[in-house]
Each structure stands twice: as structure tokens, then as C-alpha cells.
Design an enzyme around this catalytic site. Sequence first.
Site, PDB file in Angstrom:
ATOM      1  N   ASP A 273      10.107   2.159 -11.950  1.00  0.00           N
ATOM      2  CA  ASP A 273       8.870   1.561 -12.476  1.00  0.00           C
ATOM      3  C   ASP A 273       8.024   2.691 -13.050  1.00  0.00           C
ATOM      4  O   ASP A 273       8.350   3.874 -12.894  1.00  0.00           O
ATOM      5  CB  ASP A 273       8.116   0.840 -11.337  1.00  0.00           C
TER       6      ASP A 273
ATOM      7  N   PHE B 295       3.604  -2.448 -14.096  1.00  0.00           N
ATOM      8  CA  PHE B 295       4.390  -3.687 -14.202  1.00  0.00           C
ATOM      9  C   PHE B 295       5.635  -3.491 -15.065  1.00  0.00           C
ATOM     10  O   PHE B 295       5.917  -4.286 -15.954  1.00  0.00           O
ATOM     11  CB  PHE B 295       3.532  -4.842 -14.748  1.00  0.00           C
ATOM     12  N   HIS B 296       6.378  -2.404 -14.792  1.00  0.00           N
ATOM     13  CA  HIS B 296       7.602  -2.123 -15.548  1.00  0.00           C
ATOM     14  C   HIS B 296       8.829  -1.968 -14.642  1.00  0.00           C
ATOM     15  O   HIS B 296       9.573  -0.996 -14.769  1.00  0.00           O
ATOM     16  CB  HIS B 296       7.418  -0.847 -16.391  1.00  0.00           C
ATOM     17  N   PRO B 297       9.084  -2.907 -13.716  1.00  0.00           N
ATOM     18  CA  PRO B 297      10.276  -2.763 -12.871  1.00  0.00           C
ATOM     19  C   PRO B 297      11.545  -2.860 -13.717  1.00  0.00           C
ATOM     20  O   PRO B 297      11.606  -3.631 -14.679  1.00  0.00           O
ATOM     21  CB  PRO B 297      10.168  -3.931 -11.884  1.00  0.00           C
TER      22      PRO B 297
END
EC number: 1.1.99.1
Length: 567
Positions: free
Chosen positions: A300, A474-476
Amino acid sequence: MAQEYDYIIVGAGSAGNTLATRLTEDEGVTVLLLEAGGPDYRFDFRTQMPAALAFPLQGRRYNWAYETDPEPHMNGRRMECGRGKGLGGSSLINGMCYIRGNAMDYDGWAKLPGLEDWTYLDCLPYFRKAETRDIGPNDYHGGEGPVSVTTPKAGNNPLFHAMVEAGVQAGYPRTEDLNGYQQEGFGPMDRTVTPKGRRASTARGYLDTAKKRSTLTIVTHALTDKILFEGKRAVGVSYLQGSTEERVEARARKEVIVSSGAIASPQLLQRSGVGPRALLESLDIPVVHDLPGVGENLQDHLELYLQYACTQPVSLYPSLLWWNQPAIGAEWLFNGTGIGASNQFEAGGFIRTREEFEWPNIQYHFLPVAINYNGSNGVKEHGFQAHMGSMRSPSRGRVQLKSKDPRQHPSILFNYMATEQDWQEFRDGIRLTREIMQQPALDPFRGREISPGIEVQTDEQLDKFVREHAETAFHPSCSCKMGTDDMAVVDGQGRVHGMQGLRVVDASIMPIITTGNLNAPTIMMAEKIADKIRGRQPLPRSTAAYYVAGEAPVRGKPMRDVTPAAQ
């Protein structure tokens, strides 16, 4: 009698909608697209108005609202992990920043065995295919794709211009296009917004075209419980329709494609018996295929906000006051213009903090208001902020099933800030951001530092601030990675190792996270793999030039040297 389709796609998000649209372009090919969330209601300003991007993150209608396990290096905080729910997936609730990543990200992937055709020049034609940029196509940008991309315009907030100029005055490059020849530097930031000021989700861009086709069946409120197998071949899925416990089965003649995102894709594979044997056996799940990498390698982006008071009344603070919002909403609704038509991330930058980084390791988003990403803790005065985050942390986490119940969230641990490099990057990043903020371009606007606060200076103080205040971007990603090593889950075409008729296509298959926001890369990957599934020749490689820093210094001489040594 189970319904039968050529392909079943699980998840109508950034990748799933792209695949469903492209696969049904071929005559007679039937696709079932399953989405656990609801429709993307076009009258709901929360998902359609770009400036309202914080609203969907606050509720549960459009957000899975996952939480991490207590993060050991972040004071044991349980951290937010929002993921989109509904047609469009996370493109329905994201910040709409259109950032593709650095060319070196993809060239790095292509050095891994089995991923040789993922170079930047192999990927660029698919970025272009997906895009319609409002100022027209060129070697880097498309003019006929489903994703509307809007560029910042003259006359936007003066703070955007001042923040870019401050970055340049601090000695960093200027770039006219963060998705063009050179990502490194400061410049305007494109957004996935239509010319009429509406969010350009993949539901709008792709499905609006495809849903008219009789060969595409879209089912919302359909929570996929399991992939069905005969031996090692995926032959269908079983899903729960609505709030009932009734299971519906559907059969796939060719393939089941999992596009449920970096949290739910490994969760579904594990629940279906594909994953690490010990985990599956501990939950009494019959092992279909022992694949140890499913749910591992989770990555992330973590970020901080550096907030400043604004001495001129030019920030968006008045737009946070309820009595000003009806007029903003009306202008957006009827004209598609004004504050409501922008995500307000119209300037940004990418820098290298040290010479050992071959390409940028820090990203900036600039925002002309001081507020949390999810709309909380707005500062009650005119202000502005820089979102500063590290791009390729060496820390690795995991997603693990906790239960056979498809409605129970999995155990998520990103293991943020687990290495010394993480701490060094954030210390460097905060100090460099302060240097940027002290440049002359911001003199007319810069008030006091609200956060972290000027008293926060030592390594220990900075580390404490990071532990207490850093948040997810919010970048899994990367939890079902492409590759050929023992921990790889899929090959370079998204096909699950050791299985037949089963693919994963979404941000989970990235081997290493890209430098920037993940929506554009996810759509590109789906476009590229769609051609593979359809048996089409790949688009011809691009011949566009791109920047490689090489021996170039990290930065030039700043206009105003504010380092302690200079003082």
C-alpha cells in the site's frame, strides 16, 4: 439448472468492468458480471460530484470499510482500508487522480521472469487505448478511450500554481505532464472526470456502452461465496443474491475471472480452497490447490498531511460551510462547473529524496484546504496542505481468511513502517516538504504550520508524528502477484498457477506497487490482459521517449535555502 456463460467475472470494479466490456465486443461471447454492491446511482451526488469524494468513505453503502489488524509499528492502530462497493468498484469512490506510475515501474516488472512483455512501452498503448483526454491525444495520451480524463485549466485556485512553483523553486524539475515524458518533478495533475464535471468511473466509461449488449448479464447485490471446481479446473461460482442465504450457481464454459481487488480476491481464492495449505486446513476448508502466495506480498502507500494556515481568503474553507454548499451543488448539477466539478487535487509532484533512488520515491498531492481525506477534522480557517507519501516501501503485509462466511471481513495486516528505509523516507519527506513550503512562491499565502507543527523537529518527534497520524492512501495491491517464483499466484496473463480456467485480474496481481495512484494502472492491466484472453495480437509497442534520471542530481540549488546549515 445453473445458468451458463462463457466467462464469469467476479467484481464490477476498475478491472472487471474493463474486461466485461472488451470480452463482449466479440460477437456471441457471453459474460456474467457479478457485483456485491449495488448500482452506481447517477442521482447520488456523493459518488457523482468530484468534490464530494470524502462522502462515500464515511458510510457503508459504497464502501466495504475494512479495518486492519492492529498495526505493530503504528502504535497498534487499527487503520482504515476503504474499498469500493457497487458498480465501478473503487473507481466509484476514489480520489479520481489519474496517475499512471513511472515508466521504471513497468520496466522493473519486465525484469522479472515471465513478465518480459510488461515494459513501459508495452503498457503505454493500453493506457492510451483506455483514455480520452480532454485536450486531445498525443504519443502518451489517448483520444478515443472509455475513461474521461480532464486536465487542470487556467484560472483554477491560485494555490495550485503557487505550490508547483514552490516545488520548482526548491530545486526540483518542472513537468507539464505527470503521465507524459517525465513523471519526476512538479506539475498539474489530471483527473478522471467527464467534460460535464461528473466522476468518470469505469461503470460510466465502460459499462454504459456494454450494458446494452444482450451478451452481458450484470447482477448487483451478488456476493460470490465460492469458485466451483472440477479437479483443478474452475467451472463456475456460487453466490448469495441480496440479503438472503440462498445460493445461486452459475457455470463458466471458458473461465472464471476474479477481479475483486487486493483484499477480496485473495479472500475469495482462499475461501474456495486455493491458497496456503496450513491456513485452509486451520479453517477446515478442503484444499483444491496449495498456493502459498495467495494473500501474501500485500502492499500500500502510506501518507501524511502537512497543513498550513492560509493568509489570504483563497482556500476552499468556505465551501466546507453548509450554507455555501447549496450554491456549489446547483452550479455543478446544472452546469457541470465550479468547485463541485473538481476533485481539488489539481497539482502534485514526484521527487527522489536521495541519490540511491533511481526514480521518484515520494508523491505529493496538493489540496487548497486543510482537511482529512475522509472529510473529517477540517481546520476551521483558511488553509492548504500537501499529502506526502512514500511510493515503494519494502514493508510487506498479508490478507488472511478468518471464516468460511463470505460476509465476514478477512484479517488484514499491511505491516506499515516495518523497515528502517520507511522511517528514513518519511523523515526526509517531511523535512523536504517544509523546505518546499518555505519558498518565495508561497510567501503571499503561507501562515503558520498547523500540522505537524513547527516544534516537531527531531527524528524521534517526526517518527512519533508518523506513528500517530500517517494514513493509508487507499492503494492496496500485490496480494496475488504475477510471476514465476514460489510465492507468485498468477502468470503474466493473470492465469492462476496450477489451475485451469481461472484468472485474477486487478491491482492484486501487481508484483510491486507502482509510483502513484492505482486506478489508471489497474484499468491498463485489464485492457492488456483482455487482448490475451480474446486471443488478439498485443497492440504494437510504443516508440515514445521517456525520462530516466540516470546520473541527474536529485535537485538543483533552491531559490531560498532554509536548511539549518544555511540559517
